[in-house]
Design a protein around this motif. Structure first.
Motif, PDB file in Angstrom:
ATOM      1  N   HIS A   7       0.830  -1.204   0.000  1.00 18.43           N
ATOM      2  CA  HIS A   7       0.000   0.000   0.000  1.00 18.43           C
ATOM      3  C   HIS A   7       0.861   1.249   0.000  1.00 18.43           C
ATOM      4  CE1 HIS A   7       0.706  -1.422   4.065  1.00 18.43           C
ATOM      5  NE2 HIS A   7       0.597  -0.184   4.495  1.00 18.43           N
ATOM      6  N   HIS A   8       2.164   1.090   0.313  1.00 17.53           N
ATOM      7  CA  HIS A   8       3.039   2.257   0.242  1.00 17.53           C
ATOM      8  C   HIS A   8       3.731   2.334  -1.113  1.00 17.53           C
ATOM      9  CE1 HIS A   8       2.533   3.565   4.366  1.00 17.53           C
ATOM     10  NE2 HIS A   8       2.514   2.300   4.690  1.00 17.53           N
ATOM     11  N   GLY A   9       3.267   1.536  -2.046  1.00 17.61           N
ATOM     12  CA  GLY A   9       3.786   1.654  -3.402  1.00 17.61           C
ATOM     13  C   GLY A   9       5.048   0.843  -3.623  1.00 17.61           C
ATOM     14  N   GLY A  10       4.915  -0.439  -3.791  1.00 17.09           N
ATOM     15  CA  GLY A  10       6.078  -1.283  -4.056  1.00 17.09           C
ATOM     16  C   GLY A  10       6.053  -1.761  -5.492  1.00 17.09           C
ATOM     17  N   PRO A  11       7.205  -2.180  -6.012  1.00 18.68           N
ATOM     18  CA  PRO A  11       7.268  -2.528  -7.426  1.00 18.68           C
ATOM     19  C   PRO A  11       6.895  -3.971  -7.753  1.00 18.68           C
ATOM     20  CG  PRO A  11       9.460  -2.535  -6.455  1.00 18.68           C
ATOM     21  CD  PRO A  11       8.502  -2.166  -5.359  1.00 18.68           C
ATOM     22  N   ALA A  12       6.627  -4.813  -6.733  1.00 15.37           N
ATOM     23  CA  ALA A  12       6.382  -6.231  -7.041  1.00 15.37           C
ATOM     24  C   ALA A  12       5.003  -6.429  -7.663  1.00 15.37           C
ATOM     25  CB  ALA A  12       6.503  -7.070  -5.771  1.00 15.37           C
ATOM     26  N   ARG A  13       4.976  -7.228  -8.727  1.00 21.19           N
ATOM     27  CA  ARG A  13       3.676  -7.676  -9.276  1.00 21.19           C
ATOM     28  C   ARG A  13       3.404  -9.044  -8.656  1.00 21.19           C
ATOM     29  NH1 ARG A  13       4.507  -4.803 -14.466  1.00 21.19           N
ATOM     30  NH2 ARG A  13       4.170  -2.700 -13.676  1.00 21.19           N
ATOM     31  N   LEU A  14       2.215  -9.167  -8.053  1.00 22.32           N
ATOM     32  CA  LEU A  14       1.960 -10.360  -7.230  1.00 22.32           C
ATOM     33  C   LEU A  14       1.034 -11.374  -7.892  1.00 22.32           C
ATOM     34  CD1 LEU A  14       1.506  -8.842  -3.661  1.00 22.32           C
ATOM     35  CD2 LEU A  14       3.567  -9.720  -4.754  1.00 22.32           C
ATOM     36  N   PHE A  15       1.328 -12.656  -7.603  1.00 28.69           N
ATOM     37  CA  PHE A  15       0.534 -13.770  -8.114  1.00 28.69           C
ATOM     38  C   PHE A  15       0.445 -14.831  -7.028  1.00 28.69           C
ATOM     39  CE2 PHE A  15       2.335 -11.554 -11.636  1.00 28.69           C
ATOM     40  CZ  PHE A  15       1.378 -11.609 -12.644  1.00 28.69           C
ATOM     41  N   LYS A  16      -0.406 -15.803  -7.302  1.00 30.14           N
ATOM     42  CA  LYS A  16      -0.584 -16.896  -6.350  1.00 30.14           C
ATOM     43  C   LYS A  16      -0.696 -18.196  -7.139  1.00 30.14           C
ATOM     44  CE  LYS A  16      -3.650 -17.194  -2.391  1.00 30.14           C
ATOM     45  NZ  LYS A  16      -2.937 -16.931  -1.203  1.00 30.14           N
TER      46      LYS A  16
ATOM     47  N   ASP B  39      -4.633 -22.438  -4.470  1.00 33.44           N
ATOM     48  CA  ASP B  39      -4.693 -22.917  -3.076  1.00 33.44           C
ATOM     49  C   ASP B  39      -3.418 -22.672  -2.273  1.00 33.44           C
ATOM     50  OD1 ASP B  39      -7.279 -23.899  -3.474  1.00 33.44           O
ATOM     51  OD2 ASP B  39      -6.451 -25.740  -4.368  1.00 33.44           O
ATOM     52  N   ALA B  40      -2.568 -21.813  -2.750  1.00 30.18           N
ATOM     53  CA  ALA B  40      -1.315 -21.559  -2.020  1.00 30.18           C
ATOM     54  C   ALA B  40      -1.563 -20.655  -0.821  1.00 30.18           C
ATOM     55  CB  ALA B  40      -0.292 -20.912  -2.945  1.00 30.18           C
ATOM     56  N   GLU B  41      -0.769 -20.851   0.207  1.00 25.75           N
ATOM     57  CA  GLU B  41      -0.858 -19.971   1.387  1.00 25.75           C
ATOM     58  C   GLU B  41      -0.125 -18.661   1.153  1.00 25.75           C
ATOM     59  OE1 GLU B  41      -0.076 -21.270   5.339  1.00 25.75           O
ATOM     60  OE2 GLU B  41      -0.709 -23.314   4.843  1.00 25.75           O
ATOM     61  N   GLY B  42       0.932 -18.752   0.384  1.00 30.97           N
ATOM     62  CA  GLY B  42       1.747 -17.567   0.157  1.00 30.97           C
ATOM     63  C   GLY B  42       1.553 -16.987  -1.234  1.00 30.97           C
ATOM     64  N   GLU B  43       2.409 -16.062  -1.560  1.00 30.99           N
ATOM     65  CA  GLU B  43       2.307 -15.370  -2.851  1.00 30.99           C
ATOM     66  C   GLU B  43       3.664 -15.364  -3.550  1.00 30.99           C
ATOM     67  OE1 GLU B  43      -1.066 -12.114  -1.440  1.00 30.99           O
ATOM     68  OE2 GLU B  43       1.052 -11.586  -1.377  1.00 30.99           O
ATOM     69  N   ILE B  44       3.600 -15.093  -4.835  1.00 37.18           N
ATOM     70  CA  ILE B  44       4.836 -14.977  -5.618  1.00 37.18           C
ATOM     71  C   ILE B  44       4.871 -13.568  -6.202  1.00 37.18           C
ATOM     72  CG2 ILE B  44       6.099 -15.838  -7.628  1.00 37.18           C
ATOM     73  CD1 ILE B  44       4.728 -18.536  -7.201  1.00 37.18           C
ATOM     74  N   GLY B  45       5.994 -12.908  -6.005  1.00 34.78           N
ATOM     75  CA  GLY B  45       6.126 -11.548  -6.543  1.00 34.78           C
ATOM     76  C   GLY B  45       7.217 -11.511  -7.603  1.00 34.78           C
ATOM     77  N   PHE B  46       7.060 -10.601  -8.532  1.00 34.45           N
ATOM     78  CA  PHE B  46       8.093 -10.404  -9.548  1.00 34.45           C
ATOM     79  C   PHE B  46       8.516  -8.948  -9.536  1.00 34.45           C
ATOM     80  CE2 PHE B  46       5.502 -13.960 -10.967  1.00 34.45           C
ATOM     81  CZ  PHE B  46       6.479 -14.921 -11.192  1.00 34.45           C
ATOM     82  N   ILE B  47       9.796  -8.747  -9.436  1.00 30.48           N
ATOM     83  CA  ILE B  47      10.334  -7.386  -9.470  1.00 30.48           C
ATOM     84  C   ILE B  47      11.250  -7.313 -10.684  1.00 30.48           C
ATOM     85  CG2 ILE B  47      11.645  -5.636  -8.204  1.00 30.48           C
ATOM     86  CD1 ILE B  47      10.703  -6.907  -5.625  1.00 30.48           C
ATOM     87  N   SER B  48      10.900  -6.426 -11.596  1.00 33.29           N
ATOM     88  CA  SER B  48      11.519  -6.462 -12.930  1.00 33.29           C
ATOM     89  C   SER B  48      12.228  -5.152 -13.289  1.00 33.29           C
ATOM     90  CB  SER B  48      10.432  -6.745 -13.983  1.00 33.29           C
ATOM     91  OG  SER B  48       9.469  -7.634 -13.487  1.00 33.29           O
ATOM     92  N   PRO B  49      13.285  -4.812 -12.567  1.00 35.88           N
ATOM     93  CA  PRO B  49      13.933  -3.522 -12.848  1.00 35.88           C
ATOM     94  C   PRO B  49      14.538  -3.452 -14.243  1.00 35.88           C
ATOM     95  CG  PRO B  49      15.270  -4.850 -11.343  1.00 35.88           C
ATOM     96  CD  PRO B  49      13.971  -5.558 -11.496  1.00 35.88           C
TER      97      PRO B  49
END
Ligand code: SAM
Length: 331
Positions: free
Chosen positions: A230-239, A242-252
């Motif tokens: 919510h403070h503006g991060g660059p990760a694009r998130l996916f799941k 049924d996963a408990e966690g998430e996967i983020g991609f940071i693509s500089p």
């Protein structure tokens, strides 16, 4: 209070503070094996100086602070610094990036001091490979740190993985699968050209698209709203389903996020950087140590921000490239 707005109309609200350039690991892509030059004690900012700059920045609208390094937990009394920063008015989000080696020891006191969330760098899930990449690191200690952070209540726990071809690319799926039964956010970060001696080359960099492709050969990736950022991060998130966690991609590299870049970096030796890839620095340490008052410091901050580059450039003709390795900037 006047907000910090740069000349491209970006509101600057995030300060990353490196508190040391020392590290208890020697990751192959980040530091040379030997002969590492380190700042002397007098060269790095004292905690009082760091808190003064953070307080001033918070007054001007910085609401998110991350402590990094080098390895922040190797600096004595890092917990006390967290405590002092957590008391600053205006700082809503205080976090740390660590390699996790010392985290088991410090997780509880960090949480009590006001650290609510943490990013842990872990580039391999295989003990031997991890030891090789980090030149001696003990993966069991990182897991103990993660477990302790979890028990303590630090949340979210984000695991940062720099994907490097020929290094850890065969583990992409294992990292993705880690999110099935754990509430972690595993973030794949593209390898950036910030080596200690030209370690980076395009062939080593695995793009976000390629990482996604390898995961999607086994699982669908379902987009997730980036509510953690919510403070503006660059990760694009996916799941994964049924996963408990998430996967983020940071693509500089493949999809730079300069247009929304809200960051400043303060190096351990007191230089303010407005762009990770630019060699431009503003010497806040000299100003602080020359007895400057808050007004002078605020002015310096405002000038630096007004010169924040519109975007990074890896090619000729762009901004003057930074040659500090990550460990001397603060990743
Ligand atoms: N010691 C702490 C840690 O390991 O998280 C903080 C400092 S470390 C320099 C911060 C992050 O920068 C680590 O996640 C590391 O993998 C990353 N890093 C270093 N060099 C990098 C590069 N060339 N490209 C992308 N990430 C890099």
């Amino acid at each position: 209070m006047s907000a910090l707005i740069d000349s491209h109309n970006r509101r600057i609200s995030y300060l990353r503070i490196a508190i040391t350039d020392r590290c208890n690991l020697r990751c192959q892509y980040c530091m040379p094996k030997e002969g590492v030059s380190q700042f002397g004690h007098a060269e790095i900012l004292t905690y009082e100086e760091i808190v003064r700059i953070a307080a001033l920045a918070a007054k001007k609208g910085i609401n998110k602070v991350r402590i990094t390094g080098g390895e922040p937990l190797v600096r004595k009394d890092a917990v006390q610094l967290i405590h002092h920063l957590s008391l600053l008015k205006g700082i809503e989000d205080l976090s740390m990036t660590t390699n996790g080696i010392l985290l088991a020891e410090f997780a509880f006191s960090l949480f009590r001091a006001g650290l609510k969330r943490i990013n842990i760098s872990m580039d391999s899930l295989e003990a031997e490979k991890y030891r090789e990449i980090t030149r001696g690191g003990d993966l069991a200690k990182v897991w103990a740190g993660i477990e302790q952070a979890r028990l303590t209540g630090i949340s979210p726990i984000k695991i940062n993985v720099v994907a490097i071809a020929g290094f850890n690319d065969l583990e992409i799926l294992s990292f993705a699968r880690l999110t099935l039964k754990n509430p972690f956010q595993v973030r794949f970060i593209e390898f950036m050209p910030l080596g200690h001696s030209g370690e980076w080359c395009p062939e080593h960099c695995i793009s976000t698209e390629e990482i996604k492709r390898r995961i999607q050969a086994f699982y669908p990736l379902m987009p997730v709203e980036n509510r953690n950022n919510h403070h503006g991060g660059p990760a694009r998130l996916f799941k994964l389903p049924d996963a408990e966690g998430e996967i983020g991609f940071i693509s500089p590299i493949s999809d730079h996020f300069c247009n929304s870049c809200n960051r400043l970096r303060l190096t351990a030796d007191g230089q303010l950087k407005t762009c990770l890839f630019s060699a431009e620095e503003t010497d806040l340490k000299s100003l602080l140590r020359s007895g400057a008052d808050d007004e002078e410091l605020e002015k310096k901050l405002a000038v630096a921000i007004s010169q924040k580059p519109l975007r990074h450039s890896f090619t000729a003709g762009g901004i003057k490239r930074c040659h500090r390795p990550m460990v001397k900037i603060g990743g």
